[in-house]
Motif scaffolding. Structure first.
Motif, PDB file in Angstrom:
ATOM      1  N   ARG A  81      16.831   8.646  -5.990  1.00  0.00           N
ATOM      2  CA  ARG A  81      16.812   7.316  -6.570  1.00  0.00           C
ATOM      3  C   ARG A  81      15.375   6.880  -6.743  1.00  0.00           C
ATOM      4  NH1 ARG A  81      13.946   6.322  -2.817  1.00  0.00           N
ATOM      5  NH2 ARG A  81      14.389   5.318  -0.847  1.00  0.00           N
ATOM      6  N   LYS A  82      15.155   6.084  -7.758  1.00  0.00           N
ATOM      7  CA  LYS A  82      13.845   5.493  -7.991  1.00  0.00           C
ATOM      8  C   LYS A  82      13.852   4.101  -7.369  1.00  0.00           C
ATOM      9  CE  LYS A  82      10.780   4.038 -11.765  1.00  0.00           C
ATOM     10  NZ  LYS A  82      10.697   3.853 -13.243  1.00  0.00           N
ATOM     11  N   LEU A  83      13.035   3.925  -6.335  1.00  0.00           N
ATOM     12  CA  LEU A  83      13.041   2.669  -5.595  1.00  0.00           C
ATOM     13  C   LEU A  83      11.670   2.017  -5.677  1.00  0.00           C
ATOM     14  CD1 LEU A  83      14.685   1.821  -2.247  1.00  0.00           C
ATOM     15  CD2 LEU A  83      12.268   1.303  -2.532  1.00  0.00           C
ATOM     16  N   GLU A  84      11.664   0.735  -6.025  1.00  0.00           N
ATOM     17  CA  GLU A  84      10.413  -0.009  -6.142  1.00  0.00           C
ATOM     18  C   GLU A  84      10.544  -1.358  -5.434  1.00  0.00           C
ATOM     19  OE1 GLU A  84       8.975   0.496 -10.568  1.00  0.00           O
ATOM     20  OE2 GLU A  84      11.177   0.542 -10.450  1.00  0.00           O
ATOM     21  N   LEU A  85       9.528  -1.712  -4.671  1.00  0.00           N
ATOM     22  CA  LEU A  85       9.377  -3.077  -4.164  1.00  0.00           C
ATOM     23  C   LEU A  85       8.444  -3.782  -5.141  1.00  0.00           C
ATOM     24  CD1 LEU A  85       9.621  -5.397  -2.198  1.00  0.00           C
ATOM     25  CD2 LEU A  85       7.959  -4.267  -0.706  1.00  0.00           C
ATOM     26  N   VAL A  86       9.002  -4.689  -5.931  1.00  0.00           N
ATOM     27  CA  VAL A  86       8.264  -5.289  -7.046  1.00  0.00           C
ATOM     28  C   VAL A  86       7.514  -6.525  -6.552  1.00  0.00           C
ATOM     29  CG1 VAL A  86       8.415  -6.236  -9.368  1.00  0.00           C
ATOM     30  CG2 VAL A  86      10.027  -4.447  -8.631  1.00  0.00           C
ATOM     31  N   GLN A  87       6.198  -6.419  -6.545  1.00  0.00           N
ATOM     32  CA  GLN A  87       5.331  -7.528  -6.147  1.00  0.00           C
ATOM     33  C   GLN A  87       4.320  -7.747  -7.269  1.00  0.00           C
ATOM     34  OE1 GLN A  87       4.733  -5.340  -2.279  1.00  0.00           O
ATOM     35  NE2 GLN A  87       4.713  -7.434  -1.478  1.00  0.00           N
ATOM     36  N   GLU A  88       4.691  -8.650  -8.158  1.00  0.00           N
ATOM     37  CA  GLU A  88       3.895  -8.918  -9.346  1.00  0.00           C
ATOM     38  C   GLU A  88       3.558 -10.400  -9.421  1.00  0.00           C
ATOM     39  OE1 GLU A  88       5.933  -5.457 -12.182  1.00  0.00           O
ATOM     40  OE2 GLU A  88       6.570  -7.557 -12.368  1.00  0.00           O
ATOM     41  N   ALA A  89       2.339 -10.705  -9.867  1.00  0.00           N
ATOM     42  CA  ALA A  89       1.925 -12.097 -10.017  1.00  0.00           C
ATOM     43  C   ALA A  89       2.810 -12.796 -11.046  1.00  0.00           C
ATOM     44  CB  ALA A  89       0.460 -12.162 -10.447  1.00  0.00           C
ATOM     45  N   ASP A  90       3.200 -14.031 -10.723  1.00  0.00           N
ATOM     46  CA  ASP A  90       3.990 -14.831 -11.654  1.00  0.00           C
ATOM     47  C   ASP A  90       3.604 -16.297 -11.517  1.00  0.00           C
ATOM     48  OD1 ASP A  90       5.244 -15.725  -9.301  1.00  0.00           O
ATOM     49  OD2 ASP A  90       7.021 -14.497  -9.587  1.00  0.00           O
ATOM     50  N   HIS A  91       4.357 -17.178 -12.163  1.00  0.00           N
ATOM     51  CA  HIS A  91       4.002 -18.592 -12.188  1.00  0.00           C
ATOM     52  C   HIS A  91       4.187 -19.273 -10.840  1.00  0.00           C
ATOM     53  CE1 HIS A  91       8.342 -18.579 -12.688  1.00  0.00           C
ATOM     54  NE2 HIS A  91       8.364 -19.854 -12.368  1.00  0.00           N
ATOM     55  N   ILE A  92       4.880 -18.603  -9.908  1.00  0.00           N
ATOM     56  CA  ILE A  92       5.078 -19.161  -8.566  1.00  0.00           C
ATOM     57  C   ILE A  92       4.025 -18.633  -7.608  1.00  0.00           C
ATOM     58  CG2 ILE A  92       6.688 -19.352  -6.629  1.00  0.00           C
ATOM     59  CD1 ILE A  92       8.953 -18.915  -8.671  1.00  0.00           C
ATOM     60  N   GLY A  93       3.760 -17.386  -7.654  1.00  0.00           N
ATOM     61  CA  GLY A  93       2.814 -16.715  -6.760  1.00  0.00           C
ATOM     62  C   GLY A  93       2.882 -15.225  -6.983  1.00  0.00           C
ATOM     63  N   GLU A  94       3.778 -14.565  -6.224  1.00  0.00           N
ATOM     64  CA  GLU A  94       3.974 -13.125  -6.383  1.00  0.00           C
ATOM     65  C   GLU A  94       5.414 -12.798  -6.031  1.00  0.00           C
ATOM     66  OE1 GLU A  94       0.861  -9.934  -5.361  1.00  0.00           O
ATOM     67  OE2 GLU A  94       2.264  -9.840  -3.681  1.00  0.00           O
ATOM     68  N   SER A  95       6.060 -12.055  -6.912  1.00  0.00           N
ATOM     69  CA  SER A  95       7.467 -11.715  -6.702  1.00  0.00           C
ATOM     70  C   SER A  95       7.628 -10.813  -5.480  1.00  0.00           C
ATOM     71  CB  SER A  95       8.031 -11.017  -7.943  1.00  0.00           C
ATOM     72  OG  SER A  95       7.386  -9.764  -8.148  1.00  0.00           O
TER      73      SER A  95
END
Length: 695
Positions: free
Chosen positions: A152-166
């Protein structure tokens, strides 16, 4: 403090949900192995192409002892009749490797998103060819090892957004809302937890529509069976390293021990497709905050951390990540839980994960605003509740009748949370009319817990589909108990499900409808009702396709059971895939409208059966009159059909051993018959008892 220097289960020294019982001695099988050569380590590194058509990887084997024969590798799939063999030449370094490529692999998914497909990887150490009695060459193996893996392809997505970081997980390119639970060891004495008990507990998680379990850092690295069952059942595992609520010492010899421990744990667990993340600890960074210990986010010299009054930072931000990088580089690592990455506060709601304890602990907020208190991933939160009466009678069995009341010494002893009497009483008196009978008291505490968790989960799941994955998941503290007592568990020690388990099951359905009026804090306006309150209705879905639905909202008088105004109904609502769809909004005018329930229902794609329902009530319940509800329950051995002449809150059925219920703790409104399916009843059994709020 003494526990911090002993590398054993920290909960043995007692916790706020379990007693002090500190066993010692070997607790797993001990054996003596003799070999000339053995497979010491089997590692599978792989990567899926971005659009998942091909998996490529390397199988690496380390061998202990002297081996001068060939090594055979097999990657097999017995369910599909596929079997491949790869041969590599022997190596004097005692390390062998074989590369593989597989087109269109069957992938592993969490339950509800796809199948839990696994392959078998086998390595055999073959002896040199010998001649048998017929002068034919033969080969036999000295040692072999097999393990199941899931691609399986598993990712913990932590990306900058309008709130802070996902902060959310993506599996095989599918974003997954991780609704689930935290897990503590299932017994005070861990050898008593059998494979059957593990299966029962984890099946309870799946039956409750929960997709993730967090193995808490004050317990143990769980048994192999636990993780293989998570693989089989499609449960994602958040695995804490076993450090909890402390400033751990970092003298040289204990660091060596921790390195050996963590390396062994990662090597044992890394092949399980269920492992979604390793986290460094439980709440140790909160200890640093609580005691104002040294922590400078801009100081990147890890050796200097060992000389401060918070040396344990070295373990979580240097030692453990280096082990993950070497041993399991494709599994995400998170330095702690909670952890914000901002370096400013572990309670930062804009980044990282959050332990939300300002309901129950802290400033003891109203549970009706739980959804406003969350962050990007809410990995701990809860409300306490008593277990069912049979569990209470188990530990009161040798007491006289005088001990079976809500304030007895025996019940007090079986709750280890500081200040629990005051806090339970606070939430009960704020929301409900007082009771003294034990069965009614049990019902109220379970209803308070169910309501609190519903307000949190319902709002956070809505936020998953709003504003760019605003909330990536919620893990309730806690799924289980290690002894018969009162705690935050939603299922007690004997695996009796509290009302909260059913409430979360409804909220976490593949499709769920939500309806809610804006919170009005009655305590600061001296019980005066709000003049006007906005309300909203929405549908959430985890399905990977759009659905067409019918959604309706009724407005039902609590006093008369009559609809006070016409039903709102919308046909052919396009329910967004894996997201949230707003359907209705409006205003309640308390100046002219009598107290009423908002009752929402939805049907999917023309189906006759209701797919989901929800109700919203004026708060608090103590101001409402629940007398004379006109409840009728028609029982058979396979179902219970419930109707009511007036809106009825929290109808809870007896939890009887051997009997399985499809639902409990339900709300019933007039004209809406509720059917609860029952398994395990026999002809001649007494009907199940039940009670509702105000009964």
């Amino acid at each position: 403090m003494a526990r911090l220097a002993v590398r054993k289960a920290q909960y043995h020294w007692g916790w706020d949900w379990g007693p002090i019982l500190c066993p010692c001695g070997p607790w797993k099988p001990v054996r003596l192995e003799q070999y000339s050569a053995r497979v010491a380590e089997l590692k599978v590194d792989y990567k899926l192409d971005s659009d998942l058509p091909t998996v490529r990887g390397t199988i690496t084997t380390k061998v202990d002892g002297s081996h001068d024969g060939p090594v055979i590798y097999r990657l097999s799939d017995n369910t599909m009749g596929i079997q491949g063999a790869m041969l590599s030449v022997s190596s004097s370094s005692n390390v062998w490797a074989a590369e593989f490529s597989l087109s269109n692999p069957q992938l592993w998914y969490p339950h509800g998103y796809g199948s839990q497909h696994r392959y078998e990887v086998t390595v055999l150490l073959l002896k040199k060819q010998q001649q048998d009695g017929l002068n034919q060459p033969t080969q036999c193996h000295e040692h072999g090892l097999s393990q199941a893996i899931g691609f399986r392809k598993l990712e913990l997505v932590q990306e900058a957004d309008h709130i802070g970081e996902s902060f959310y997980f993506r599996i095989n390119n599918v974003p997954v809302f991780c609704g689930g639970s935290d897990w503590i060891p299932a017994d005070r004495f861990t050898p008593r937890v059998s494979d059957d008990r593990y299966r029962s507990w984890l099946q309870t998680l799946v039956d409750g529509n929960q997709v993730m379990i967090r193995v808490w850092g004050g317990g143990i690295y769980e048994a192999d069976k636990f993780y293989s069952l998570c693989d089989e059942l499609g449960i994602l595992v958040w695995q804490d390293f076993v450090f909890g609520c402390g400033n751990y010492p970092c003298f040289h010899s204990i660091l060596q021990s921790i390195e050996q421990e963590a390396t062994a744990a990662v090597r044992r667990l890394r092949h399980h497709p269920s492992i979604a993340v390793f986290a460094g600890n439980n709440e140790d960074h909160q200890v640093q905050e609580s005691f104002s210990l040294t922590y400078n986010p801009s100081d990147t010299d890890s050796s200097s951390w060992l000389t401060t009054d918070f040396p344990t930072r070295y373990i979580y931000e240097s030692l453990l990540p280096s082990i993950i990088a070497a041993e399991a580089p494709t599994i995400p690592y998170h330095p702690g839980s909670p952890w914000s990455f901002s370096g400013l506060s572990t309670s930062d709601p804009t980044v990282g994960d959050l332990h939300r304890w300002n309901v129950w602990h802290g400033i003891q907020e109203k549970y009706q605003i739980f959804d406003t208190l969350g962050g990007r991933f809410n990995s701990e939160f809860d409300m306490e509740a008593l277990p069912h009466l049979p569990t209470i009678k188990h530990f009161c069995s040798d007491q006289d009748e005088a001990e079976t009341h809500p304030q007895s010494r025996t019940l007090y002893f079986h709750n280890k949370a500081d200040g629990h009497e005051r806090r339970i009483a606070t939430y009960l008196v704020e929301n409900f009319r007082c009771v003294t009978a034990l069965d009614a008291y049990v019902h109220l505490t379970q209803l308070a817990q169910a309501e609190a968790l519903m307000f949190g989960y319902r709002g956070w799941r809505r936020q998953w589909g709003e504003g760019g994955r605003r909330c990536g998941g919620a893990l309730v503290w806690q799924l289980n108990d290690c002894w018969p007592g009162t705690s935050w568990s939603i299922v007690d020690y004997f695996r009796r499900r509290k009302m909260a388990w059913y409430a979360l099951r409804r909220v976490l359905g593949s499709v769920a409808v939500g309806v809610k009026r804006r919170h009005h804090d009655w305590s600061v306006v001296h019980a005066r009702p709000a003049g006007r309150l906005a309300w909203e209705c929405w549908v959430v879905s985890s399905l990977m396709r759009e659905m067409e639905a019918v959604v309706e909202v009724r407005f039902v008088s609590i006093d008369t059971g009559k609809d006070i105004k016409p039903t709102l109904r919308r046909e052919r609502v396009r329910v967004a895939s894996n997201g949230t769809t707003m359907v209705f909004d409006g205003v309640i005018d308390n100046r002219v409208e009598e107290p009423h329930v908002l009752a929402a229902r939805t049907w999917l794609d023309g189906e006759l059966a209701v797919a989901a329902m929800d109700t919203d009530w004026p708060q608090p319940f103590k101001y409402l009159d629940f007398s004379d509800r006109g409840v009728v329950a028609k029982a058979s051995i396979s179902e219970l059909r419930v109707t009511a002449q007036k809106p009825t809150k929290g109808l809870m059925l007896e939890d009887r051993d051997g009997v399985n219920l499809s639902d409990s703790g339900i709300d019933v409104v007039p004209g809406d018959e509720q059917v609860i399916h029952v398994k395990g009843m026999k002809d001649g059994d007494e009907p199940l008892r039940y009670r509702w709020l105000g009964m």
